[in-house]
Design an enzyme around this catalytic site. Structure first.
Site, short mmCIF file in Angstrom:
data_model
loop_
_atom_site.label_atom_id
_atom_site.label_comp_id
_atom_site.label_asym_id
_atom_site.label_seq_id
_atom_site.Cartn_x
_atom_site.Cartn_y
_atom_site.Cartn_z
N LYS A 1 0.84 -1.21 0.00
CA LYS A 1 0.00 0.00 0.00
C LYS A 1 0.87 1.26 0.00
CE LYS A 1 -2.14 -1.03 3.91
NZ LYS A 1 -1.48 -2.28 4.32
N ARG B 1 -9.51 0.69 9.27
CA ARG B 1 -9.06 -0.65 9.61
C ARG B 1 -10.12 -1.46 10.34
NH1 ARG B 1 -3.15 0.42 9.35
NH2 ARG B 1 -2.01 -1.47 9.73
N ARG C 1 11.94 -6.01 5.25
CA ARG C 1 11.99 -4.66 4.66
C ARG C 1 12.68 -3.65 5.58
NH1 ARG C 1 5.51 -2.98 4.64
NH2 ARG C 1 5.34 -2.72 6.88
N ARG D 1 11.36 -0.78 10.97
CA ARG D 1 10.30 -0.51 11.94
C ARG D 1 10.34 -1.55 13.05
NH1 ARG D 1 4.87 0.04 8.48
NH2 ARG D 1 4.09 -0.88 10.40
N ARG E 1 -0.14 -8.75 13.51
CA ARG E 1 -0.77 -7.72 12.67
C ARG E 1 -1.66 -8.38 11.60
NH1 ARG E 1 4.51 -4.77 11.03
NH2 ARG E 1 3.20 -3.59 9.59
P1 AMP Z 1 0.91 0.44 9.34
O1 AMP Z 1 2.08 1.35 9.14
O2 AMP Z 1 -0.29 0.82 8.52
O3 AMP Z 1 1.28 -1.01 9.19
O4 AMP Z 1 0.44 0.64 10.87
C1 AMP Z 1 1.32 0.34 11.93
C2 AMP Z 1 0.53 0.20 13.21
O5 AMP Z 1 -0.12 1.45 13.52
C3 AMP Z 1 -0.59 -0.84 13.21
O6 AMP Z 1 -0.11 -2.15 13.49
C4 AMP Z 1 -1.51 -0.29 14.30
O7 AMP Z 1 -0.99 -0.57 15.59
C5 AMP Z 1 -1.41 1.21 14.08
N1 AMP Z 1 -2.42 1.70 13.12
C6 AMP Z 1 -2.20 2.25 11.89
N2 AMP Z 1 -3.36 2.61 11.30
C7 AMP Z 1 -4.35 2.28 12.17
C8 AMP Z 1 -5.77 2.37 12.13
N3 AMP Z 1 -6.41 2.89 11.07
N4 AMP Z 1 -6.46 1.92 13.22
C9 AMP Z 1 -5.83 1.42 14.29
N5 AMP Z 1 -4.49 1.27 14.39
C10 AMP Z 1 -3.75 1.70 13.34
#
Ligand code: AMP
Length: 217
Positions: free
Chosen positions: A13, A88, A127, A163, A174
């Protein structure tokens, strides 16, 4: 144009959102990026979010809905934006509809990036990115190494970072969260007739072409 890029962690994404930013003048709104910035800055929300993020769980709806509701009002979003990692769960999707209606705009497309689960843990846990914040070029331990070992192709930097939640154990959590909470959002958009699929396992350029075709349709 307002687009949601939808898919599990590692679907690509972020990569595709960055490309759409450049090619279409849209703004990438990644809740993950915004939350990591809040954690790094040790803001009130950042402190609340950190534990959940480290555990691979979703941060509370109040926090992410609040972040997006504020962000989409900014001037740079007037040309449109790409939501990456939001919504989400169904509550977030419903809240998004309300906030878009308040702004007098609507979603153009929800692009689901279909991927093979087995590949995701390897994709995500391998990554890393250039640590130069102005560059942030993405690499992978096996699939996408820099041309010269330890030197960023894009900016020549020699510092890289990963990360903290991109380790195999947290990625598995996740993914569980994705299937339990996020995948149930898909029927919500299917019913609205705006859900489209692309093959997230294809090469980056091919995925980009498929997204362009979907958006042109
Ligand atoms: P991402 O970078 O999108 O993989 O997000 C990393 C982490 O941020 C996720 O594992 C969640 O803990 C939190 N997070 C990101 N976006 C959301 C969302 N829309 N709702 C809840 N938690 C989120």
């Amino acid at each position: 144009m307002i687009i949601i890029l939808f898919g599990p962690p590692g679907a690509g994404k972020g990569t595709q959102a960055q490309r759409l930013e450049k090619s279409r003048g849209l703004v990438q709104l990644s809740t993950g990026v915004m939350l990591r910035a809040a954690v790094a800055a040790q803001t009130h929300y950042g402190k609340k979010a950190k534990g959940k993020m480290d555990a691979g769980q979703l941060v509370s709806d109040d926090i992410v809905i609040g972040i997006i509701a504020d962000r989409i009002k900014a001037d740079d979003c007037k040309n449109g934006f790409i939501l990456d990692g939001f919504p989400r769960n169904v509550a977030q999707a419903e809240a998004l509809d309300v906030m878009l209606a308040e702004e007098g705009v609507k979603l153009d497309a929800v692009v689901q990036m279909e991927v093979d689960d087995a590949a995701l843990v390897d994709r995500v846990s391998g990554r890393y990115t250039c640590a130069n914040k102005k560059c942030n070029e993405g690499y992978h331990d096996t699939n996408l190494k820099p041309a010269v070992d330890g030197v960023c192709d894009n900016c020549g930097g020699t510092e890289f970072e990963r990360r903290p939640d991109d380790n195999a154990e947290t990625v598995a959590k996740r993914l569980d969260e994705y299937y339990a909470q996020t995948a149930p959002v898909l029927p919500y958009y299917a019913e609205q007739g705006i859900l489209q699929q692309v093959d997230g396992m294809a090469a980056v350029n091919e995925v980009a072409a498929q997204i362009d075709a979907v958006l042109a349709a």
